[in-house]
Design a protein around this motif. Structure first.
Motif, short mmCIF file in Angstrom:
data_model
loop_
_atom_site.label_atom_id
_atom_site.label_comp_id
_atom_site.label_asym_id
_atom_site.label_seq_id
_atom_site.Cartn_x
_atom_site.Cartn_y
_atom_site.Cartn_z
N GLU A 1 0.81 -1.22 0.00
CA GLU A 1 0.00 0.00 0.00
C GLU A 1 0.85 1.27 0.00
O GLU A 1 0.31 2.38 -0.11
CB GLU A 1 -0.91 0.02 1.24
CG GLU A 1 -1.96 -1.08 1.27
CD GLU A 1 -2.76 -1.10 2.56
OE1 GLU A 1 -3.99 -1.25 2.48
OE2 GLU A 1 -2.13 -0.97 3.65
N VAL A 2 2.16 1.11 0.11
CA VAL A 2 3.03 2.26 0.34
C VAL A 2 4.08 2.40 -0.76
O VAL A 2 4.59 1.40 -1.29
CB VAL A 2 3.72 2.13 1.72
CG1 VAL A 2 4.67 3.30 1.97
CG2 VAL A 2 2.67 2.07 2.82
N VAL A 3 4.41 3.63 -1.08
CA VAL A 3 5.45 3.95 -2.07
C VAL A 3 6.57 4.71 -1.39
O VAL A 3 6.33 5.63 -0.61
CB VAL A 3 4.87 4.80 -3.22
CG1 VAL A 3 5.98 5.33 -4.13
CG2 VAL A 3 3.88 3.98 -4.04
N MET A 4 7.80 4.30 -1.68
CA MET A 4 8.99 5.01 -1.20
C MET A 4 9.50 5.89 -2.33
O MET A 4 9.65 5.44 -3.47
CB MET A 4 10.07 4.01 -0.79
CG MET A 4 11.44 4.62 -0.51
SD MET A 4 11.49 5.54 1.04
CE MET A 4 12.86 6.68 0.72
N ILE A 5 9.79 7.15 -2.02
CA ILE A 5 10.34 8.09 -3.01
C ILE A 5 11.71 8.56 -2.54
O ILE A 5 11.84 9.10 -1.44
CB ILE A 5 9.40 9.29 -3.21
CG1 ILE A 5 8.01 8.81 -3.68
CG2 ILE A 5 10.00 10.28 -4.21
CD1 ILE A 5 6.98 9.92 -3.80
N GLY A 6 12.73 8.31 -3.35
CA GLY A 6 14.08 8.67 -2.94
C GLY A 6 15.00 8.93 -4.12
O GLY A 6 14.66 8.64 -5.28
N ASP A 7 16.19 9.44 -3.80
CA ASP A 7 17.18 9.75 -4.85
C ASP A 7 18.31 8.73 -4.89
O ASP A 7 19.21 8.86 -5.72
CB ASP A 7 17.76 11.15 -4.63
CG ASP A 7 18.60 11.26 -3.36
OD1 ASP A 7 18.25 10.60 -2.35
OD2 ASP A 7 19.60 12.00 -3.36
#
Length: 267
Positions: A206-212
């Motif tokens: 259910e969750v999205v991780m956003i990173g560089d």
């Protein structure tokens, strides 16, 4: 956009490289966070920042304009490893930045039986590394476990003047010299992501991780069952788009674009 075929009920956001670069807000990120806060979509900040306390991180974000963020919404390695040391009555040799020492209040440091490595930056020097090496060897000589705890294992991070060595290379040096295997308390360790998921009361899908960080953020999140989205900000490099082993669920220009796509899909 297959990554949006399942509803996004929560987000994990990196800080450095996604919200800010050094002391500057990444364009669009402030508005994106405000939009998330107004929407009611819950999010947590997950960071391998180990040069300052969580409280100082909140203070810095607030000065940059990110309001409504509290220490409990930030997941960082130092409080987690400090809690582990206290719960297990371990005595640590703390090879960490002086600014983060308040997170280790109550941790005994005399006659250490473990080593903790954080991003000590300019405080990494031969003397301190060699002392950490000696502590680990003394444990081996006493036939005790060589406990080596690392607050992440990143290769590098980005500051305003360019890329900087992260603590991963220093951790690897101690592993190589002693034969110890470091236990990682930050990204990309799955347990780190699971703690944030538990706080959100959401399941990984259910969750999205956003990173560089293609490995620590995206690869780590995917390894924990989350979707991982890579932003073209921070320490992103063009070669990340064709990484040998990590294939992001999506690549976007910045946090603002990611939030826009999620909002449109969730309508």
């Amino acid at each position: 956009m297959s990554w949006l075929k399942r509803p996004v009920k929560g987000l994990l956001l990196d800080i450095s490289g996604v919200l800010r670069d050094g002391d500057h807000v990444i364009p669009g990120s402030l508005e994106a966070v405000q939009r998330l806060q107004a929407s009611g979509i819950p999010f947590r900040l997950v960071t391998n920042e180990t040069q300052v306390t969580v409280e100082k991180t909140v203070e810095k974000l607030t000065k940059l304009g990110f309001t409504g963020i509290c220490p409990s919404s930030i997941f960082a390695p130092a409080p987690a490893v400090a809690a582990h040391l206290r719960e297990n009555s371990l005595r640590g040799y703390l090879l960490v930045h002086p600014n983060v020492l308040p997170q280790f209040e109550g941790v005994e440091t005399t006659e250490p039986n473990c080593v903790v490595v954080g991003d000590a930056a300019e405080h990494f020097n031969y003397e301190r590394l060699n002392q950490a090496f000696r502590v680990l060897l003394s444990l081996r000589d006493k036939e005790e476990p060589m406990r080596l705890f690392s607050l992440g294992k990143g290769r590098y991070y980005k500051e305003e003047d360019g890329l900087c060595l992260d603590l991963g290379p220093f951790t690897a040096a101690l592993e190589y010299a002693t034969g110890a295997q470091a236990q990682i308390f930050g990204k990309p360790n799955a347990t780190f992501f699971q703690a944030a998921l538990k706080d959100l009361s959401l399941s990984p899908e259910e969750v999205v991780m956003i990173g560089d960080d293609i490995v620590g953020d995206v690869g780590g999140a995917q390894g924990a069952g989350l979707r991982g989205v890579l932003v073209r900000t921070g320490k992103f490099r063009a070669s990340d788009e064709n990484h040998d082993t990590v294939k992001p669920d999506a690549i976007v220009d910045n946090l603002s674009q990611a939030v826009e796509l999620i909002m449109n899909q969730n309508l």
